[in-house]
Design a protein around this motif. Structure first.
Motif, PDB file in Angstrom:
ATOM      1  N   LYS A 109       0.842  -1.190   0.000  1.00  8.01           N
ATOM      2  CA  LYS A 109       0.000   0.000   0.000  1.00  8.01           C
ATOM      3  C   LYS A 109       0.879   1.242   0.000  1.00  8.01           C
ATOM      4  N   LEU A 110       0.388   2.277  -0.680  1.00  7.56           N
ATOM      5  CA  LEU A 110       1.108   3.546  -0.722  1.00  7.56           C
ATOM      6  C   LEU A 110       0.600   4.482   0.364  1.00  7.56           C
ATOM      7  N   PRO A 111       1.498   5.023   1.174  1.00  6.15           N
ATOM      8  CA  PRO A 111       1.076   6.083   2.092  1.00  6.15           C
ATOM      9  C   PRO A 111       0.550   7.279   1.305  1.00  6.15           C
ATOM     10  N   ASP A 112      -0.346   8.037   1.903  1.00  3.05           N
ATOM     11  CA  ASP A 112      -0.912   9.199   1.220  1.00  3.05           C
ATOM     12  C   ASP A 112       0.153  10.223   0.849  1.00  3.05           C
ATOM     13  N   SER A 113       1.270  10.206   1.570  1.00  5.25           N
ATOM     14  CA  SER A 113       2.321  11.200   1.340  1.00  5.25           C
ATOM     15  C   SER A 113       3.156  10.913   0.096  1.00  5.25           C
ATOM     16  N   ILE A 114       2.997   9.737  -0.512  1.00  7.49           N
ATOM     17  CA  ILE A 114       3.801   9.355  -1.678  1.00  7.49           C
ATOM     18  C   ILE A 114       2.894   9.315  -2.898  1.00  7.49           C
ATOM     19  N   SER A 115       3.220  10.113  -3.902  1.00  9.67           N
ATOM     20  CA  SER A 115       2.426  10.111  -5.132  1.00  9.67           C
ATOM     21  C   SER A 115       2.721   8.844  -5.936  1.00  9.67           C
ATOM     22  N   LYS A 116       1.814   8.525  -6.836  1.00 11.79           N
ATOM     23  CA  LYS A 116       2.013   7.331  -7.658  1.00 11.79           C
ATOM     24  C   LYS A 116       3.214   7.498  -8.589  1.00 11.79           C
ATOM     25  N   LYS A 117       3.423   8.701  -9.104  1.00 13.20           N
ATOM     26  CA  LYS A 117       4.583   8.927  -9.965  1.00 13.20           C
ATOM     27  C   LYS A 117       5.883   8.753  -9.185  1.00 13.20           C
ATOM     28  N   THR A 118       5.919   9.259  -7.955  1.00 12.36           N
ATOM     29  CA  THR A 118       7.116   9.094  -7.135  1.00 12.36           C
ATOM     30  C   THR A 118       7.365   7.620  -6.840  1.00 12.36           C
ATOM     31  N   ALA A 119       6.302   6.884  -6.517  1.00 13.46           N
ATOM     32  CA  ALA A 119       6.456   5.453  -6.233  1.00 13.46           C
ATOM     33  C   ALA A 119       6.972   4.708  -7.452  1.00 13.46           C
ATOM     34  N   ALA A 120       6.391   4.993  -8.619  1.00 15.40           N
ATOM     35  CA  ALA A 120       6.794   4.277  -9.830  1.00 15.40           C
ATOM     36  C   ALA A 120       8.208   4.633 -10.270  1.00 15.40           C
ATOM     37  N   SER A 121       8.673   5.816  -9.916  1.00 13.78           N
ATOM     38  CA  SER A 121      10.012   6.230 -10.317  1.00 13.78           C
ATOM     39  C   SER A 121      11.086   5.819  -9.320  1.00 13.78           C
ATOM     40  N   SER A 122      10.686   5.476  -8.086  1.00 15.14           N
ATOM     41  CA  SER A 122      11.692   5.321  -7.025  1.00 15.14           C
ATOM     42  C   SER A 122      11.640   4.022  -6.244  1.00 15.14           C
ATOM     43  N   LEU A 123      10.561   3.230  -6.344  1.00 15.82           N
ATOM     44  CA  LEU A 123      10.458   2.067  -5.459  1.00 15.82           C
ATOM     45  C   LEU A 123      11.517   1.019  -5.760  1.00 15.82           C
ATOM     46  N   LEU A 124      11.646   0.591  -7.011  1.00 19.65           N
ATOM     47  CA  LEU A 124      12.642  -0.438  -7.304  1.00 19.65           C
ATOM     48  C   LEU A 124      14.050   0.079  -7.037  1.00 19.65           C
ATOM     49  N   LYS A 125      14.310   1.320  -7.394  1.00 19.67           N
ATOM     50  CA  LYS A 125      15.628   1.899  -7.147  1.00 19.67           C
ATOM     51  C   LYS A 125      15.879   2.028  -5.646  1.00 19.67           C
ATOM     52  N   GLY A 126      14.838   2.401  -4.900  1.00 19.28           N
ATOM     53  CA  GLY A 126      14.983   2.482  -3.455  1.00 19.28           C
ATOM     54  C   GLY A 126      15.245   1.128  -2.826  1.00 19.28           C
ATOM     55  N   ARG A 276       9.100  -7.902   1.024  1.00 20.93           N
ATOM     56  CA  ARG A 276       8.220  -6.991   1.747  1.00 20.93           C
ATOM     57  C   ARG A 276       9.017  -6.154   2.755  1.00 20.93           C
ATOM     58  N   GLU A 277       9.994  -6.748   3.380  1.00 24.09           N
ATOM     59  CA  GLU A 277      10.855  -6.001   4.305  1.00 24.09           C
ATOM     60  C   GLU A 277      11.613  -4.892   3.563  1.00 24.09           C
ATOM     61  N   THR A 278      12.152  -5.234   2.391  1.00 26.08           N
ATOM     62  CA  THR A 278      12.930  -4.264   1.619  1.00 26.08           C
ATOM     63  C   THR A 278      12.036  -3.159   1.067  1.00 26.08           C
ATOM     64  N   ALA A 279      10.849  -3.521   0.572  1.00 25.54           N
ATOM     65  CA  ALA A 279       9.919  -2.522   0.052  1.00 25.54           C
ATOM     66  C   ALA A 279       9.461  -1.564   1.145  1.00 25.54           C
ATOM     67  N   THR A 280       9.196  -2.090   2.328  1.00 28.21           N
ATOM     68  CA  THR A 280       8.771  -1.240   3.444  1.00 28.21           C
ATOM     69  C   THR A 280       9.861  -0.251   3.822  1.00 28.21           C
ATOM     70  N   ALA A 281      11.113  -0.736   3.856  1.00 29.42           N
ATOM     71  CA  ALA A 281      12.238   0.156   4.169  1.00 29.42           C
ATOM     72  C   ALA A 281      12.410   1.213   3.087  1.00 29.42           C
ATOM     73  N   ALA A 282      12.231   0.825   1.822  1.00 33.30           N
ATOM     74  CA  ALA A 282      12.354   1.781   0.723  1.00 33.30           C
ATOM     75  C   ALA A 282      11.262   2.846   0.799  1.00 33.30           C
ATOM     76  N   LEU A 283      10.048   2.455   1.154  1.00 38.84           N
ATOM     77  CA  LEU A 283       8.960   3.432   1.286  1.00 38.84           C
ATOM     78  C   LEU A 283       9.254   4.429   2.403  1.00 38.84           C
ATOM     79  N   ARG A 284       9.863   3.967   3.493  1.00 33.61           N
ATOM     80  CA  ARG A 284      10.247   4.895   4.569  1.00 33.61           C
ATOM     81  C   ARG A 284      11.243   5.921   4.041  1.00 33.61           C
ATOM     82  N   ASP A 285      12.213   5.455   3.248  1.00 31.08           N
ATOM     83  CA  ASP A 285      13.199   6.377   2.681  1.00 31.08           C
ATOM     84  C   ASP A 285      12.545   7.353   1.711  1.00 31.08           C
ATOM     85  N   ILE A 286      11.606   6.853   0.913  1.00 33.38           N
ATOM     86  CA  ILE A 286      10.912   7.727  -0.039  1.00 33.38           C
ATOM     87  C   ILE A 286      10.144   8.815   0.714  1.00 33.38           C
TER      88      ILE A 286
END
Length: 323
Positions: A109-126, A276-286
């Motif tokens: 799930k995406l937090p409200d603070s992260i836009s979809k464009k930001t998620a799509a541009s940064s999640l895998l890299k994060g 899931r652990e890595t994605a959660t950590a990346a979302l915190r960084d984003i």
């Protein structure tokens, strides 16, 4: 507007894509149906397209990250409901489409603070940065890090992530324009231009010691230079070959006690719990602002042009496909 899917007909250059109308079935047990609103592109996609990283079937749908909204939920799925904002990154590939059926366990799930464009541009890299900065070599305060292509999507996130951990960052960029972006990301020192004497300049900046870790997504002959820029018992990490295939590295080049690593984010995230652990950590960084800027946006049917721009080396940040 009809839904579309991009098929890679067979490995090759940009023209090997075919755009088709898309139809999908209802989600099965454990699946959700996502309507994509932004699709991230990565050099991984280029390697899949060219057959450098072969896919099991052809034609195939490539793409490893996207963000959107849940459109339908299959049986046995309790964590998502229609309308949820979501994103995913990693295996299995298949993001180049308007809609995607995917296992719910591969989605966050995406937090409200992260836009979809930001998620799509940064999640895998994060997620890749998490693997590189925490697992491949645990970067900490006082470490000296070499980041190639420091103005690129992954390079920007690596630079910001390393600085957040207290490291000193030496970045390489291809132009003064990109140097501005790399400095904005926090790079302490920059080597500008493809003709820079990497080994000598790194040694000069480190009192002759070399860096603790070098992250090299350039490939070609650059990896050997990166290896020689690393201190004894430091590590050079190869994470791509944007400049071409990497020649064999003789074991003698590992003296005196240097290490060479070739991690894969797709292999790392094949394990669901680790993913899931890595994605959660990346979302915190984003959420903390450790993101890649969006270089440009292309319509889904303009995928060939998006790949062409990615391969020119002129882009700074991430390129998005918009369904």
């Amino acid at each position: 507007m009809s839904d579309k899917i991009v098929l890679l007909v067979s490995p090759g250059e940009h023209g090997r894509f075919a755009i088709q109308e898309q139809t999908v079935s209802e989600p099965g047990e454990g699946q959700i149906l996502i309507r994509h609103q932004a699709i991230g592109t990565n050099f991984l996609d280029v390697y899949h397209r060219k057959g450098i990283y072969p896919l099991p079937t052809n034609p195939a749908v490539i793409g490893a990250e996207a963000a959107g909204v849940v459109e339908a939920v299959g049986s046995g799925v309790w964590d998502f409901r229609e309308g949820d904002r979501v994103a995913y990154a990693g295996p299995p590939v298949g993001a180049y489409a308007s809609l995607r059926l995917i296992a719910a366990e591969r989605v966050v799930k995406l937090p409200d603070s992260i836009s979809k464009k930001t998620a799509a541009s940064s999640l895998l890299k994060g997620m890749t940065a998490q693997m590189l900065l925490e697992k491949t070599y645990k970067v900490g305060a006082g470490d000296v890090v070499l980041v190639h292509a420091a103005a690129g999507g992954l390079g920007t996130i690596l630079t910001r992530g390393a600085k957040a951990r207290g490291a000193v960052v030496i970045g390489t960029v291809g132009s003064e324009e990109k140097a501005v972006l790399a400095r904005a990301a926090g790079a302490d020192h920059l080597l500008v231009g493809r003709d820079a004497d990497l080994i000598s300049e790194v040694k000069a900046l480190t009192d002759g010691n070399g860096v603790d870790v070098a992250y090299d997504g350039i490939g070609g002959n650059t990896l050997l230079k990166s290896l020689h820029s690393v201190r004894p018992f430091g590590i050079a990490v190869t994470i791509g070959q944007a400049a071409g295939p990497i020649p064999p590295v003789a074991v003698e080049n590992l003296r005196p006690g240097k290490f060479l690593a070739h991690p894969s984010i797709m292999a790392w995230c094949a394990d669901v719990d680790r993913y899931r652990e890595t994605a959660t950590a990346a979302l915190r960084d984003i959420e903390a602002g450790i993101v890649a800027q969006v270089d440009s946006e292309y319509r889904l049917e303009e995928v060939a042009a998006a790949h062409a721009r990615m391969e020119t080396g002129r882009s700074s940040g991430s390129i998005l496909l918009m369904p």
